[in-house]
Design a protein around this motif. Structure first.
Motif, PDB file in Angstrom:
ATOM      1  N   GLU A  33      31.761  35.878  37.511  1.00 31.37           N
ATOM      2  CA  GLU A  33      32.413  36.607  38.602  1.00 31.37           C
ATOM      3  C   GLU A  33      33.048  35.636  39.590  1.00 31.37           C
ATOM      4  O   GLU A  33      34.151  35.875  40.095  1.00 31.37           O
ATOM      5  N   LYS A  34      32.353  34.526  39.884  1.00 33.82           N
ATOM      6  CA  LYS A  34      32.920  33.517  40.783  1.00 33.82           C
ATOM      7  C   LYS A  34      34.199  32.923  40.212  1.00 33.82           C
ATOM      8  O   LYS A  34      35.097  32.521  40.961  1.00 33.82           O
ATOM      9  N   ALA A  35      34.275  32.853  38.877  1.00 31.57           N
ATOM     10  CA  ALA A  35      35.466  32.287  38.233  1.00 31.57           C
ATOM     11  C   ALA A  35      36.622  33.277  38.183  1.00 31.57           C
ATOM     12  O   ALA A  35      37.741  32.894  37.840  1.00 31.57           O
ATOM     13  N   GLY A  36      36.358  34.547  38.516  1.00 34.21           N
ATOM     14  CA  GLY A  36      37.422  35.537  38.539  1.00 34.21           C
ATOM     15  C   GLY A  36      37.291  36.653  37.521  1.00 34.21           C
ATOM     16  O   GLY A  36      38.206  37.467  37.371  1.00 34.21           O
ATOM     17  N   TYR A  37      36.173  36.719  36.834  1.00 32.33           N
ATOM     18  CA  TYR A  37      35.973  37.747  35.811  1.00 32.33           C
ATOM     19  C   TYR A  37      35.446  39.038  36.422  1.00 32.33           C
ATOM     20  O   TYR A  37      34.749  39.020  37.441  1.00 32.33           O
ATOM     21  N   ARG A  38      35.745  40.143  35.756  1.00 30.35           N
ATOM     22  CA  ARG A  38      35.261  41.444  36.193  1.00 30.35           C
ATOM     23  C   ARG A  38      34.747  42.209  34.973  1.00 30.35           C
ATOM     24  O   ARG A  38      35.185  41.964  33.834  1.00 30.35           O
ATOM     25  N   VAL A  39      33.850  43.124  35.200  1.00 31.64           N
ATOM     26  CA  VAL A  39      33.266  43.916  34.121  1.00 31.64           C
ATOM     27  C   VAL A  39      34.286  44.938  33.619  1.00 31.64           C
ATOM     28  O   VAL A  39      34.887  45.669  34.414  1.00 31.64           O
ATOM     29  N   VAL A  40      34.482  44.977  32.303  1.00 35.84           N
ATOM     30  CA  VAL A  40      35.440  45.920  31.720  1.00 35.84           C
ATOM     31  C   VAL A  40      34.785  46.814  30.669  1.00 35.84           C
ATOM     32  O   VAL A  40      35.450  47.683  30.090  1.00 35.84           O
ATOM     33  N   GLY A  41      33.496  46.617  30.398  1.00 37.48           N
ATOM     34  CA  GLY A  41      32.850  47.429  29.382  1.00 37.48           C
ATOM     35  C   GLY A  41      31.471  46.894  29.046  1.00 37.48           C
ATOM     36  O   GLY A  41      30.868  46.142  29.818  1.00 37.48           O
ATOM     37  N   GLU A  42      30.999  47.280  27.878  1.00 38.29           N
ATOM     38  CA  GLU A  42      29.656  46.928  27.446  1.00 38.29           C
ATOM     39  C   GLU A  42      29.702  46.456  26.002  1.00 38.29           C
ATOM     40  O   GLU A  42      30.494  46.958  25.198  1.00 38.29           O
ATOM     41  N   ILE A  43      28.850  45.483  25.675  1.00 41.34           N
ATOM     42  CA  ILE A  43      28.742  45.001  24.308  1.00 41.34           C
ATOM     43  C   ILE A  43      27.281  45.046  23.894  1.00 41.34           C
ATOM     44  O   ILE A  43      26.379  44.849  24.721  1.00 41.34           O
ATOM     45  N   LEU A  44      27.047  45.335  22.620  1.00 43.43           N
ATOM     46  CA  LEU A  44      25.682  45.509  22.128  1.00 43.43           C
ATOM     47  C   LEU A  44      25.454  44.599  20.925  1.00 43.43           C
ATOM     48  O   LEU A  44      26.308  44.508  20.025  1.00 43.43           O
ATOM     49  N   HIS A  45      24.310  43.907  20.906  1.00 44.87           N
ATOM     50  CA  HIS A  45      23.864  43.124  19.769  1.00 44.87           C
ATOM     51  C   HIS A  45      22.592  43.787  19.230  1.00 44.87           C
ATOM     52  O   HIS A  45      21.678  44.083  20.002  1.00 44.87           O
ATOM     53  N   MET A  46      22.538  44.000  17.918  1.00 46.87           N
ATOM     54  CA  MET A  46      21.340  44.575  17.309  1.00 46.87           C
ATOM     55  C   MET A  46      20.938  43.749  16.090  1.00 46.87           C
ATOM     56  O   MET A  46      21.808  43.259  15.347  1.00 46.87           O
ATOM     57  N   VAL A  47      19.630  43.587  15.912  1.00 46.27           N
ATOM     58  CA  VAL A  47      19.111  42.704  14.863  1.00 46.27           C
ATOM     59  C   VAL A  47      18.021  43.426  14.088  1.00 46.27           C
ATOM     60  O   VAL A  47      17.325  44.303  14.621  1.00 46.27           O
TER      61      VAL A  47
END
Length: 254
Positions: free
Chosen positions: A234-248
């Protein structure tokens, strides 16, 4: 944007030379490492797999000596998570997908005595690996594997940056994948323990993002490992645009 990012992740594997298609999934099998984060499957759009399809995919992972694992955006394959849970998979990571467009990257100061440089030589590759792998609880690969991996990435158009003290010691590193359709992923942002909480991770991220934008990338994206990493981005300029899921697959991982 989530469509573009999922398509980019899939296309990145297909262009890596490490891909295997199994039904409606594109799999990445790393030839040098069984690290979970280097071996995974990404579904085609809106995949709702049958038991037989998931069994086929598990067999493909087993044949490579790898643990079955998936990375996907729930919005793009909304039925996949339930299908995987029914087969015994667990949620390994649910992350905030973040992105940064041109003009949004921050201009961040660096601690005194430290520079961020683009890494293109073998010693920088090895120095970066010495910081990155321990940060993600992974063993540092042999020198030839490190050099081969980074050389392959740079030849495809990826970038590697290192945070270097005036003494020459590398204390941070990060990298990008190749740009595909003006989209690129940033990953592997890591800082040596003694130098954390000084803004180095955010500065590395901003440096790489700025370089991507200068090369025509319109969307740089990343998947924070945890909330602390997310705050740095966020400090670098990024913003949340969605969600990602990892499943194992718990059974295969045990």
């Amino acid at each position: 944007m989530d469509i573009d990012i999922q398509n980019h992740a899939r296309a990145n594997i297909l262009g890596s030379g490490l891909s295997t298609r199994v039904g409606r999934f594109v799999c990445r099998f790393d030839p040098d490492s069984d690290n979970l984060f280097l071996n995974y499957a990404i579904p085609d759009e809106d995949t709702d797999p049958t038991d037989a399809e998931l069994d086929e995919l598990a067999e493909a992972f087993a044949a490579k000596g790898r643990v079955p694992r998936f990375e996907f955006l729930p919005t793009r394959s909304p039925k996949l998570a339930d299908a995987l849970r029914a087969k015994g998979y667990r949620e390994q990571h649910r992350g905030r997908l973040m992105a940064c467009a041109p003009g949004e990257v921050a201009d961040l100061p660096l601690p005194a005595g430290l520079s961020i440089l683009d890494a293109t030589d073998e010693e920088s590759f090895v120095g970066a690996a010495a910081v990155q792998h321990p940060a993600f609880d992974d063993e540092i690969p042999p020198r030839d594997v490190v050099i081969r991996s980074h050389t392959r990435s740079l030849e495809r158009g990826g970038l590697l940056a290192v945070a270097v003290l005036d003494s020459g010691e590398i204390v941070g590193a990060g990298q990008t994948g190749p740009a595909i359709d003006a989209i690129s992923e940033i990953g592997g942002i890591a800082v040596a323990p003694a130098y954390r909480r000084q803004g180095i991770a955010a500065a590395l991220t901003a440096h790489l993002t700025r370089a991507l934008h200068a090369n025509g990338v319109r969307t740089a994206w990343l998947d924070p490992a945890d909330d602390g990493a997310g705050r740095a981005y966020e400090k670098a300029g990024y913003r949340v645009v969605g969600e990602i899921l990892h499943m194992v697959d718990d059974g295969a991982a045990s």
